[in-house]
Design a protein around this motif. Structure first.
Motif, mmCIF file in Angstrom:
data_model
loop_
_atom_site.group_PDB
_atom_site.id
_atom_site.type_symbol
_atom_site.label_atom_id
_atom_site.label_comp_id
_atom_site.label_asym_id
_atom_site.label_seq_id
_atom_site.Cartn_x
_atom_site.Cartn_y
_atom_site.Cartn_z
ATOM 1 N N ASP A 11 0.831 -1.214 0.000
ATOM 2 C CA ASP A 11 0.000 0.000 0.000
ATOM 3 C C ASP A 11 0.860 1.256 0.000
ATOM 4 O O ASP A 11 0.616 2.196 -0.755
ATOM 5 C CB ASP A 11 -0.927 0.011 1.224
ATOM 6 C CG ASP A 11 -2.055 -1.008 1.116
ATOM 7 O OD1 ASP A 11 -2.341 -1.457 -0.011
ATOM 8 O OD2 ASP A 11 -2.648 -1.340 2.153
ATOM 9 N N THR A 104 -6.177 -3.133 -7.684
ATOM 10 C CA THR A 104 -5.120 -2.796 -6.730
ATOM 11 C C THR A 104 -4.823 -3.989 -5.834
ATOM 12 O O THR A 104 -3.689 -4.279 -5.512
ATOM 13 C CB THR A 104 -5.559 -1.598 -5.865
ATOM 14 O OG1 THR A 104 -5.816 -0.493 -6.724
ATOM 15 C CG2 THR A 104 -4.512 -1.222 -4.852
ATOM 16 N N ARG A 105 -5.885 -4.700 -5.457
ATOM 17 C CA ARG A 105 -5.752 -5.800 -4.494
ATOM 18 C C ARG A 105 -6.516 -7.011 -5.003
ATOM 19 O O ARG A 105 -7.672 -6.905 -5.387
ATOM 20 C CB ARG A 105 -6.326 -5.331 -3.161
ATOM 21 C CG ARG A 105 -6.267 -6.357 -2.073
ATOM 22 C CD ARG A 105 -6.860 -5.808 -0.780
ATOM 23 N NE ARG A 105 -6.676 -6.745 0.292
ATOM 24 C CZ ARG A 105 -7.579 -6.987 1.237
ATOM 25 N NH1 ARG A 105 -8.714 -6.339 1.236
ATOM 26 N NH2 ARG A 105 -7.325 -7.865 2.175
#
Length: 198
Positions: A11, A104-105
């Motif tokens: 992150d 992103t994840r």
């Protein structure tokens, strides 16, 4: 714990690299039946680490705790996803690297995603209870021995203070100066100066 740290690092790295036009994506798989998760291999490593421990560490944990720990690991490994399901992790990795619109994840498997959402929405004490229930239930030898020798602490809320009026609440006092009306009001310095609210 290491996975959580890696995600946190990812992150932070994603935010840092954004100015360079570099994207960072995390893939967070759960446990799959792969060579690294073979029970015999893990137990052998644990036995080796246990033999290398100092005597005070061995005495603090005790043999019963280690046996329970090995059983707990075995139970956890038995819940691993079959090796053929590893494809869902590979698909997410490919999409993260070469997809048109990568996430992103990535958390492979819808079931894992739902479980993670449910766990994160639970109150902290219930979440802690859930995680602690999957740990060894045998206390370390040192803790068990201390419980035999020493009675448990008394809850201070159960002690009745006869000097305090019934239903009185202690006023919260800060140790920092109270700056009001351009003058400093000193905080009480002794218990006798504490005020009660009714």
């Amino acid at each position: 714990m290491s996975k959580h740290a890696t995600v946190s690092f990812g992150d932070g790295l994603r935010l840092e690299m954004q100015k360079w036009g570099i994207s960072v994506h995390t893939v967070e798989p759960t446990l799959y039946r792969t060579p690294i998760s073979q029970e015999g291999r893990i137990h052998s490593a644990l036995d080796r680490f246990w033999q290398e421990c100092s005597e005070d560490v061995k005495k603090s944990y005790g043999d019963e705790y280690i046996k329970d720990f090995k059983t707990t690991i075995s139970n956890h490994l038995n819940k691993a996803k079959p090796s053929e399901k590893i494809k869902e992790v590979i698909d997410d990795m490919v999409d993260a690297v070469a997809g048109n619109d990568p996430k992103t994840r990535y958390v492979p498997s819808v079931v894992t995603q739902i479980r993670a959402k449910l766990l994160s929405s639970l109150p902290e004490n219930l979440r802690d209870h859930f995680f602690l229930s999957s740990q060894p239930q045998t206390p370390p030898a040192y803790v068990a021995e201390r419980k035999k020798k020493q009675p448990s602490l008394v809850d201070p809320r159960s002690i009745v203070d006869k000097t305090r009026p019934p239903n009185a609440k202690l006023e919260r006092v800060f140790s920092m100066p109270n700056w009001g009306k351009n003058e400093m009001t000193p905080s009480p310095k002794t218990d006798a100066e504490l005020k009660f609210k009714f």
